[in-house]
Design an enzyme around this catalytic site. Structure first.
Site, short mmCIF file in Angstrom:
data_model
loop_
_atom_site.label_atom_id
_atom_site.label_comp_id
_atom_site.label_asym_id
_atom_site.label_seq_id
_atom_site.Cartn_x
_atom_site.Cartn_y
_atom_site.Cartn_z
N CYS A 127 32.00 46.50 38.33
CA CYS A 127 33.32 47.02 38.68
C CYS A 127 33.25 48.55 38.76
O CYS A 127 32.41 49.09 39.47
CB CYS A 127 34.36 46.51 37.69
SG CYS A 127 36.08 46.87 38.12
N ASP A 185 36.62 38.94 46.62
CA ASP A 185 37.01 40.09 45.80
C ASP A 185 37.99 40.95 46.57
O ASP A 185 37.62 41.59 47.56
CB ASP A 185 35.77 40.90 45.44
CG ASP A 185 36.05 42.06 44.49
OD1 ASP A 185 37.24 42.40 44.30
OD2 ASP A 185 35.09 42.61 43.95
N HIS A 216 36.37 38.78 42.08
CA HIS A 216 36.00 39.96 41.32
C HIS A 216 35.72 39.55 39.87
O HIS A 216 36.29 38.59 39.36
CB HIS A 216 37.15 40.98 41.37
CG HIS A 216 36.80 42.31 40.79
ND1 HIS A 216 35.92 43.17 41.39
CD2 HIS A 216 37.23 42.94 39.66
CE1 HIS A 216 35.82 44.27 40.67
NE2 HIS A 216 36.59 44.15 39.60
#
Length: 250
Positions: A127, A185, A216
């Site tokens: 991330c 995502d 995600h």
């Protein structure tokens, strides 16, 4: 292998405070390649600690900095809830990009000088941390980088002013990189992924690219998006890269 996972150091930071860095390493005597692991926006959570331990258990000295040390007390962990997400996202665009970069340099300096590290260095992140792992790999000491669903690279929206230069600086990238994205995502849509890959091709980067059927944060082993099979596969790509690059002779 058995690891030591209860260590941390507090490095001086440019703001006059300290940056806590958590260390995970094999418990046996020896020297191992160093891996600088960057967390999500929630800092060093239980899933991040387990990821660090997992990497260390494969024979690496792993350092995990607290990315928001200027704003949060040492040891602070943000919760995986609305309040924690809002706080993490706010700090992501409050902290200057230069401060993120200074943290990476400090982390790499620490690893390079650690008694348990060979000096051969890699970065990894998820991330926000995927983006930070990429930026840290612009340091010529870094030989390999694994960037899992890195946010903001395609949009240039990291840091104070939401105006990073990550795409522009890709020509400086010498490390061999691994990029892994979930096709579902929403933070890195198809057009964003295409932009990153086109830039990698434009600069002639040495990279490996995977898009998987996942959302995600599919590596986070808490919550409904975790995919254990993809975790094993994706970290396998990472270990293959690290083993090939970090164990190679100069």
């Amino acid at each position: 292998m058995i690891i030591s996972s209860d260590e941390f150091v507090e490095l001086p930071s440019a703001d006059g405070g300290v940056m806590r860095v958590h260390v995970f390493r094999p418990a046996i005597k020896g020297r191992f390649p160093g891996v600088l692991l960057f967390s999500e926006i929630y800092q060093v959570t239980a899933p991040i600690r387990r990821l660090a331990a997992y990497i260390a258990g494969h024979g690496y000295c792993v350092a995990v900095p607290e990315v928001y040390h200027e704003y949060e007390a040492p040891g602070t962990v943000l919760a995986y809830d609305t309040a924690g997400t809002d706080r993490g996202n706010a700090l992501k665009i409050a902290k200057p990009v230069a401060a993120f970069d200074a943290d990476a340099t400090a982390g790499l300096d620490f690893l390079a000088g650690h008694a348990a590290c060979t000096g051969r260095l890699a970065t990894v992140g998820v991330c926000l941390g995927g983006h930070l792992a990429y930026r840290a790999a612009l340091d010529p000491r870094v030989l390999a980088a694994a960037c899992f669903y890195p946010t903001d690279i395609h949009a240039g929206s990291l840091g104070l002013g939401k105006d990073d230069d990550s795409l522009a600086r890709m020509a400086d990238l010498k490390a061999e990189t691994l990029f892994v994205f979930g096709r579902a995502d929403p933070h890195v849509p198809f057009a964003g992924r295409a932009l990153i890959r086109a830039r990698l091709e434009e600069v002639g980067a040495r990279y490996e690219w995977h898009e998987v059927n996942a959302a995600h944060a599919f590596l986070r082993d808490e919550g409904p998006r975790y995919d254990a099979a993809l975790f094993a596969q994706a970290t396998g790509w990472m270990f293959a890269l690290f083993q090939r690059v970090l164990s190679a002779s100069d």
